[in-house]
Design an enzyme around this catalytic site. Structure first.
Site, short mmCIF file in Angstrom:
data_model
loop_
_atom_site.label_atom_id
_atom_site.label_comp_id
_atom_site.label_asym_id
_atom_site.label_seq_id
_atom_site.Cartn_x
_atom_site.Cartn_y
_atom_site.Cartn_z
CE LYS A 119 79.25 2.58 28.43
NZ LYS A 119 79.44 2.39 28.32
CE1 TYR B 215 50.04 7.57 47.43
CE2 TYR B 215 50.83 7.62 45.71
CZ TYR B 215 50.09 7.12 45.93
OH TYR B 215 49.22 6.50 45.35
C1 LIG Z 1 81.09 4.09 28.43
C2 LIG Z 1 81.71 3.64 27.93
C3 LIG Z 1 82.70 5.05 27.79
C4 LIG Z 1 82.26 6.22 26.99
O1 LIG Z 1 81.86 6.57 28.30
P1 LIG Z 1 81.18 7.75 28.59
O2 LIG Z 1 81.63 8.52 30.44
O3 LIG Z 1 79.68 7.90 28.90
O4 LIG Z 1 81.62 8.80 27.61
C5 LIG Z 1 84.31 4.41 27.21
N1 LIG Z 1 84.58 3.83 27.44
C6 LIG Z 1 84.98 2.59 27.92
C7 LIG Z 1 85.12 1.18 27.88
C8 LIG Z 1 83.28 2.52 28.11
O5 LIG Z 1 82.05 1.43 28.66
#
Ligand SMILES: *Cc1c(COP(=O)(O)O)cnc(C)c1O
Length: 380
Positions: free
Chosen positions: A35, A264
């Protein structure tokens, strides 16, 4: 010449990290979670390294289409399911597996005309209170789905809120076991943190699932080389390697006298004569503006620190440790690694930078700015 900043993606390291996740859950199939454009790495760039996974999990239908366009014919899972009824047509057409977390999604499926049997992951809200059916509503949802001709297979999933922390997973595992006890279907519980830390826990329920890693794990952040439980664990302690390096160069060198300030807000004051380097990287590249003085950075592969406030296009680094190890002051064009691995092999884990900036590696990798050119490490 363009600005010298770039991100480098390391396919060999991604492949290594995936194999670490498989080793942590040897009896499970692995969803490679891609994702958010593979956590900022780029789906197309990460794909080849991750095709040893059993499936790809993501949120966005557009990203699912990109994975299919790469030629992937195996499982693809929509982690939040569909967002509106007509998304189901794409699921049928591209053979996407999808999460079902609410009754509306079951209504849409029931009304969906298809010749293709859908594979769904029925989500239990075991305590996270984001998505999923409550334990009391879970069985009714399963029964409804099980009666639909549109549904070919039901798997059972939940998501942990504290797999990386002190509270742990036991309270949610108990809810999962209670809600799913005699229901048929593959089980999917673990994210990266649970896979690395808790995969061996016992899991009761229908069939011989045995362990918390069960039938599927969903590996995200660890695959990209970050320790999900940093600073307790580290990339080195879990044997994970950086999926991404963010690197740039020195643009200028300044010599400070005691009392001189930097940047800054004059947030850093030299207490002795010192040299600082100005780096072509700022918050408009995705580097966290909240990274304070002392955030680690590698100059010519030597560990030193940020000094002063990060600005839009530049940040400033202390050259003292570099001078101590090199015969001369580093010049313009000297390599600066903001996170990842330097040319001399030294690694600065993205987790350390994130921790210093009071955030997590997920955010830094996903926030890599569009203006930063990305290339693939030739060392495939
Ligand atoms: C993003 C996600 C994961 C992966 O999580 P990580 O902590 O990056 O391993 C697993 N299950 C779901 C439902 C997610 O949304």
């Amino acid at each position: 010449m363009p600005r010298p900043i770039k991100a480098v993606i390391h396919p060999a390291n991604l492949r290594h990290n995936l194999s670490r996740m498989k080793a942590a859950a040897p009896n499970a199939r692995v969803w490679a979670v891609v994702k958010a454009n593979a956590y900022g790495h780029g789906i197309e760039r990460a794909f080849d390294a991750l095709r040893g996974a059993d499936g790809f999990a993501l949120l966005d239908l557009e990203e699912a289409q990109r994975v299919r366009a790469l030629g992937w014919r195996g499982p693809i899972l929509l982690l939040e399911g569909v967002f509106e009824p007509r998304d189901l047509e794409l699921c049928s057409r591209l053979d996407l597996w999808h999460t079902v977390h609410c009754n509306e999604q079951i209504d849409w499926l029931a009304a969906h005309k298809t010749q293709v049997g859908h594979r769904v992951f029925l989500k239990l809200n075991s305590g996270m209170n984001r998505l999923g059916f409550t334990p009391n509503a879970f069985r009714a949802a399963w029964t409804r789905l099980n009666a639909l001709t549109q549904v070919e297979e039901i798997s059972l999933m939940t998501h942990f809120s504290d797999a990386d922390g002190e509270r742990g997973v036991a309270h949610q595992v108990a809810q999962f076991e209670r809600a799913t006890q005699d229901l048929a279907g593959a089980r999917a519980l673990c994210n990266s943190a649970a896979t690395l830390r808790h995969a061996g826990l016992a899991l009761a329920g229908e069939g011989q699932h045995g362990q918390l890693s069960a039938d599927w794990v969903r590996a995200g952040i660890a695959m990209y080389g970050s320790a999900p439980d940093h600073p307790q664990g580290s990339a080195a302690s879990w044997d994970l390697r950086p999926g991404m390096t963010l690197k740039s160069q020195l643009l200028a060198v300044q010599h400070l006298q005691p009392g001189d300030t930097v940047g800054y807000g004059s947030r850093f004051t030299a207490d002795q004569a010192m040299s600082i380097g100005v780096v072509a990287c700022g918050y408009a590249d995705g580097y966290p503006r909240h990274a304070p003085t002392d955030t680690p950075v590698l100059v010519d592969g030597i560990r030193t620190r940020v000094v002063g406030r990060v600005s839009m296009d530049m940040l400033t680094v202390d050259l003292t440790p570099v001078l101590a190890q090199r015969p001369a002051l580093p010049g313009l064009g000297t390599e600066v690694v903001l996170w990842g691995q330097a040319s001399n092999g030294v690694v600065l884990p993205v987790d350390e930078v994130a921790h210093s900036a009071q955030t997590i590696a997920y955010e830094l990798m996903c926030a890599l700015a569009l203006r930063v050119p990305v290339e693939l490490d030739a060392d495939l």
